[in-house]
Design an enzyme around this catalytic site. Structure first.
Site, mmCIF file in Angstrom:
data_model
loop_
_atom_site.group_PDB
_atom_site.id
_atom_site.type_symbol
_atom_site.label_atom_id
_atom_site.label_comp_id
_atom_site.label_asym_id
_atom_site.label_seq_id
_atom_site.Cartn_x
_atom_site.Cartn_y
_atom_site.Cartn_z
ATOM 1 N N LYS A 126 0.840 -1.205 0.000
ATOM 2 C CA LYS A 126 0.000 0.000 0.000
ATOM 3 C C LYS A 126 0.877 1.259 0.000
ATOM 4 C CE LYS A 126 -3.609 -2.719 0.761
ATOM 5 N NZ LYS A 126 -2.947 -4.023 0.910
ATOM 6 N N LYS A 161 -8.349 1.358 4.136
ATOM 7 C CA LYS A 161 -7.687 0.056 4.059
ATOM 8 C C LYS A 161 -6.724 -0.112 5.225
ATOM 9 C CE LYS A 161 -7.056 0.459 -1.003
ATOM 10 N NZ LYS A 161 -6.028 0.346 -2.069
ATOM 11 N N ARG A 211 -4.821 -4.845 -13.113
ATOM 12 C CA ARG A 211 -3.522 -5.374 -12.717
ATOM 13 C C ARG A 211 -2.580 -5.246 -13.905
ATOM 14 N NH1 ARG A 211 -1.707 -8.849 -9.032
ATOM 15 N NH2 ARG A 211 -2.622 -7.295 -7.646
ATOM 16 N N ARG A 226 -10.143 -6.195 -13.130
ATOM 17 C CA ARG A 226 -10.954 -6.984 -12.197
ATOM 18 C C ARG A 226 -12.176 -6.153 -11.841
ATOM 19 N NH1 ARG A 226 -5.842 -7.518 -8.552
ATOM 20 N NH2 ARG A 226 -5.818 -5.372 -9.299
ATOM 21 N N ARG A 234 -15.634 -3.774 -4.540
ATOM 22 C CA ARG A 234 -14.259 -4.242 -4.705
ATOM 23 C C ARG A 234 -14.141 -5.092 -5.962
ATOM 24 N NH1 ARG A 234 -13.755 -7.339 0.841
ATOM 25 N NH2 ARG A 234 -15.792 -7.990 0.040
ATOM 26 N N ASP A 274 -1.528 -2.035 -9.274
ATOM 27 C CA ASP A 274 -2.981 -1.901 -9.289
ATOM 28 C C ASP A 274 -3.307 -0.479 -9.720
ATOM 29 O OD1 ASP A 274 -3.194 -4.472 -8.460
ATOM 30 O OD2 ASP A 274 -3.827 -4.019 -6.419
ATOM 31 N N GLU A 282 -1.721 0.537 -5.697
ATOM 32 C CA GLU A 282 -0.860 -0.387 -4.961
ATOM 33 C C GLU A 282 0.280 -0.844 -5.860
ATOM 34 O OE1 GLU A 282 -2.685 -3.658 -2.931
ATOM 35 O OE2 GLU A 282 -4.384 -2.464 -2.217
ATOM 36 N N ASN A 284 2.353 -4.295 -5.953
ATOM 37 C CA ASN A 284 2.376 -5.644 -5.388
ATOM 38 C C ASN A 284 3.697 -6.332 -5.707
ATOM 39 O OD1 ASN A 284 -0.640 -6.326 -4.482
ATOM 40 N ND2 ASN A 284 -0.697 -5.029 -6.298
#
Length: 316
Positions: A126, A161, A211, A226, A234, A274, A282, A284
């Site tokens: 994050k 979050k 992504r 997504r 979400r 993201d 984000e 990842n």
């Protein structure tokens, strides 16, 4: 020249092979003739100054009726000629951090660890996005419920979050006038003891949380959007989102150009960004996913690109 590819992952017997990116990596390594070794969960250790693992020889098959076989367990000492795929899912808790410290000793002994253990510790998924503020939506990180609440009131609609979640867990959409806002803040900050993150709500989430994948700093030309389903805000696949492949946009490519060089410089060979609308949310680094879906939809071999990068690094 065949390599020893040692994988640290969650239990292989419980994965869903149609969606599992680690499995794609193992299939590609085996296709190239590399030897696969599975680290028994909890099997990393140190003896004196040497990093060790309890491993078993591994063979994989793209067959949901039986996708792996393991040989007899043995003790493996980490050293040159080895590639270690560190693919355990978060949370990045103390045990995860200890494993990265063992793998850093393995790295000093000559093994190539993907991703770099120090980077796995340094880049909270994050907070790492905020290293690139030019790419991010308005964001506040604090332990103070009052500061987080003021941000929500400033922006009207926001997403809250924890810093250690994955798969969409414990993510809240809230806004001015929400009677649950105080208890959400109390829960996420544990009464002011834990940092929490709040971001301005991005309505473009309805079109998908994209992504975007980086291999050794270079962007893959397609992303997996997504898309939230039903009354869910979400997009995470683990939260029921639908995955839809699409070419990356020019904005996605620009964001990747901002993040990619830093990831490459720190030995982060495989990274997932993201992106919602025009914003990075984000970075990842622990176990990015979506390779199997993109490969299937666009005829790609992303794990092949990763192993090309791994083999170039070893040759260099």
């Amino acid at each position: 020249m065949p390599l020893d590819v040692i994988v640290v992952m969650d239990p292989i017997g419980s994965i869903k092979i149609a969606k599992d990116t680690t499995f794609a990596m193992l299939l590609e390594a085996q296709r190239r003739g590399h030897r696969l070794h599975y680290v028994i969960p909890g099997g990393l250790s140190l003896r004196g100054g040497a990093a060790l693992a309890r491993t078993a020889p591994l063979a994989v098959a793209d067959d949901k009726a039986g996708w792996f076989t393991l040989g007899a367990q043995t003790e493996t000492v980490f050293g040159p000629g080895q590639v270690v795929l560190m693919r355990k899912d978060p949370p990045v808790d103390p045990e995860y951090v200890y494993d990265t410290q063992v793998l850093e000793i393995a790295q000093r002994a000559g093994a190539l660890v993907v991703n770099n253990p120090q980077g796995l510790r340094d880049y909270n998924e994050k907070l790492a996005a905020l290293l690139f503020p030019q790419c991010c939506p308005p964001t506040r990180v604090s332990r103070s419920a009052a500061e987080l609440k003021a941000f929500v009131h400033e922006h009207g609609q926001a997403v809250l979050k924890p810093l250690d979640g994955m798969g969409g867990r414990s993510i809240f959409r809230t806004g001015t006038g929400d009677p649950n806002l105080n208890v959400i803040l109390e829960t996420l900050t544990d009464g002011g003891r834990k940092l929490a993150l709040v971001q301005k709500f991005i309505p473009d989430i309805s079109a998908g949380d994209k992504r975007v994948l980086l291999v050794d700093g270079e962007v893959i030309d397609y992303c997996l959007a997504r898309i939230p389903q039903g009354d869910e805000f979400r997009g995470n696949l683990a939260a029921g989102g639908r995955g839809e492949g699409r070419p990356i946009s020019e904005r996605d490519r620009w964001i990747a150009s901002q993040v990619g060089p830093a990831m490459k410089a720190h030995g982060m060979l495989f990274v997932g960004l993201d992106v919602i609308g025009d914003y990075l949310t984000e970075v990842n680094v622990t176990s990015p996913t979506c390779v199997r879906e993109l490969d299937a939809q666009f005829g790609l071999n992303i794990a092949g690109q990763l192993f090309d990068a791994i083999e170039r690094k070893l040759a260099a």
